[in-house]
Design an enzyme around this catalytic site. Structure first.
Site, PDB file in Angstrom:
ATOM      1  N   HIS A 118      17.183 -87.694 -10.813  1.00 26.45           N
ATOM      2  CA  HIS A 118      16.945 -89.035 -11.360  1.00 26.45           C
ATOM      3  C   HIS A 118      17.074 -89.060 -12.885  1.00 26.45           C
ATOM      4  CE1 HIS A 118      15.778 -90.099  -7.376  1.00 26.45           C
ATOM      5  NE2 HIS A 118      14.643 -89.448  -7.405  1.00 26.45           N
ATOM      6  N   SER A 119      17.390 -87.906 -13.470  1.00 27.21           N
ATOM      7  CA  SER A 119      17.538 -87.841 -14.918  1.00 27.21           C
ATOM      8  C   SER A 119      18.947 -88.275 -15.329  1.00 27.21           C
ATOM      9  CB  SER A 119      17.255 -86.411 -15.385  1.00 27.21           C
ATOM     10  OG  SER A 119      17.743 -86.220 -16.689  1.00 27.21           O
TER      11      SER A 119
END
Ligand SMILES: [Zn+2]
Length: 333
Positions: A118-119
């Protein structure tokens, strides 16, 4: 088979925090006790230069110095501490080391954490600070380009079977044809604004083993029609399990084991080196999450053993790494 860890950098969390941090140490404990064939090495931290292959320098700096604004820190979901920054770097380092290992002819290697998909390039999100698979993919491409100047770019497939969509990874490689992003995930799960991967497969709530494995089969077929990878990075998330608090799917232990075996067999049949990371897992019973991960390691050992039987299958890659650096043999803390 080598596997890299950084869980001894304790990330201090407020009591009652919902992230199951203890699962990492527990996995290492069980691997040590039950699967001594998995040789554990302490992960080295990724450098600023390595992180900058993906992340904006200002974001790297803000993580390092703890100067992220409050909203951005909340979006990550962990409070800042020097240990948080160090651990995030080492989690990327672990995936880098696993990738180097498999590119050097090991076939399979692992990160005991990682899968922080999710980065984004410019921000963290959903318990993900830096994107380990993205940094490792770009670094392996750079190292490959240095060694094989005449050959084309190293093509990397990121096979993301965590139950949540790999939105950060999809965004990072949106305009990069040399990395194929595949994500199988719950349609109604976080992140609610998804980013288009090269191939997204959305699964309904309550999806079981048969439906899942059929979807995986079709996805691997399509991946193969559209892309010819030289390296696979596999996010073996435990959160599609029926006992997961956040997953919303209904895969059994057997179904998840069949999933791992299918991905590893697919890579093995094509002699594709495969590095894997643990990604998510939020079992109501933490031990169930760790059991799913242990099963992933057992399956991986089976394929690692097959690779050893054909050592030298990729002579170009093996010799290109030069004298063997025992980078996995870092001193234990
Ligand atoms: Zn997840």
């Amino acid at each position: 088979m080598h596997a890299f860890y950084a869980d001894h950098f304790i990330l201090p969390l407020p009591s009652g925090h919902r992230f199951p941090m203890a699962k990492y140490g527990r996995l290492r404990e069980r691997l040590t006790a039950e699967l001594p064939q998995v040789r554990l090495g302490q992960a080295l931290p990724a450098s600023d230069g390595e992180l900058a292959l993906v992340h904006l320098p200002a974001y790297i700096q803000a993580i390092q110095t703890g100067t992220l604004d409050a909203a951005a820190q909340r979006e990550i979901g962990f409070p800042w501490s020097p240990a948080m920054a160090e651990r995030a770097r080492r989690s990327v380092g672990a995936t880098i080391q696993a990738c180097r290992d498999v590119m050097a002819g090991e076939g399979l290697a692992a990160n005991l954490a990682g899968g922080t998909h999710h980065s984004y390039a410019h921000k963290g999100s959903g318990f993900c600070v830096f994107n380990d698979a993205a940094v490792a993919a770009r670094l392996m491409q750079a190292e490959h380009a240095r060694r094989h100047r005449a050959a084309g770019p190293l093509r990397v497939a990121i096979v993301d079977l965590d139950v949540h969509q790999g939105n950060g990874t999809a965004s990072i490689f949106a305009r990069d044809d040399s990395v194929f992003t595949l994500s199988l995930h719950g349609a109604r799960n976080f992140p609610f604004r998804k980013e288009p991967s090269d191939l997204d497969v959305e699964l309904p709530d309550g999806c079981g083993d048969t439906e899942y494995l059929e979807a995986l089969e079709r996805a691997l077929e399509e991946l193969e029609q559209r892309f010819d990878p030289g390296l696979v990075i596999y996010l073996a998330g435990a959160d599609p399990h029926e006992g997961d608090r956040l997953g919303r799917l209904k895969l059994t232990f057997d179904g998840l084991e069949a999933r791992d075996r299918r991905v590893m067999d697919w890579a093995w049949q094509r002699r594709l080196p495969l590095a894997f990371t643990m990604a998510g897992g939020y079992g109501t019973d933490m031990e169930a999450t760790v059991q799913i991960q242990m099963n992933t390691y057992r399956t991986a050992l089976d394929y690692h053993h097959r690779w050893q039987g054909v050592a030298g299958v990729r002579p170009a890659d093996r010799s290109a790494t030069g004298p063997a650096t025992p980078h996995w043999q870092n001193p234990a803390p």
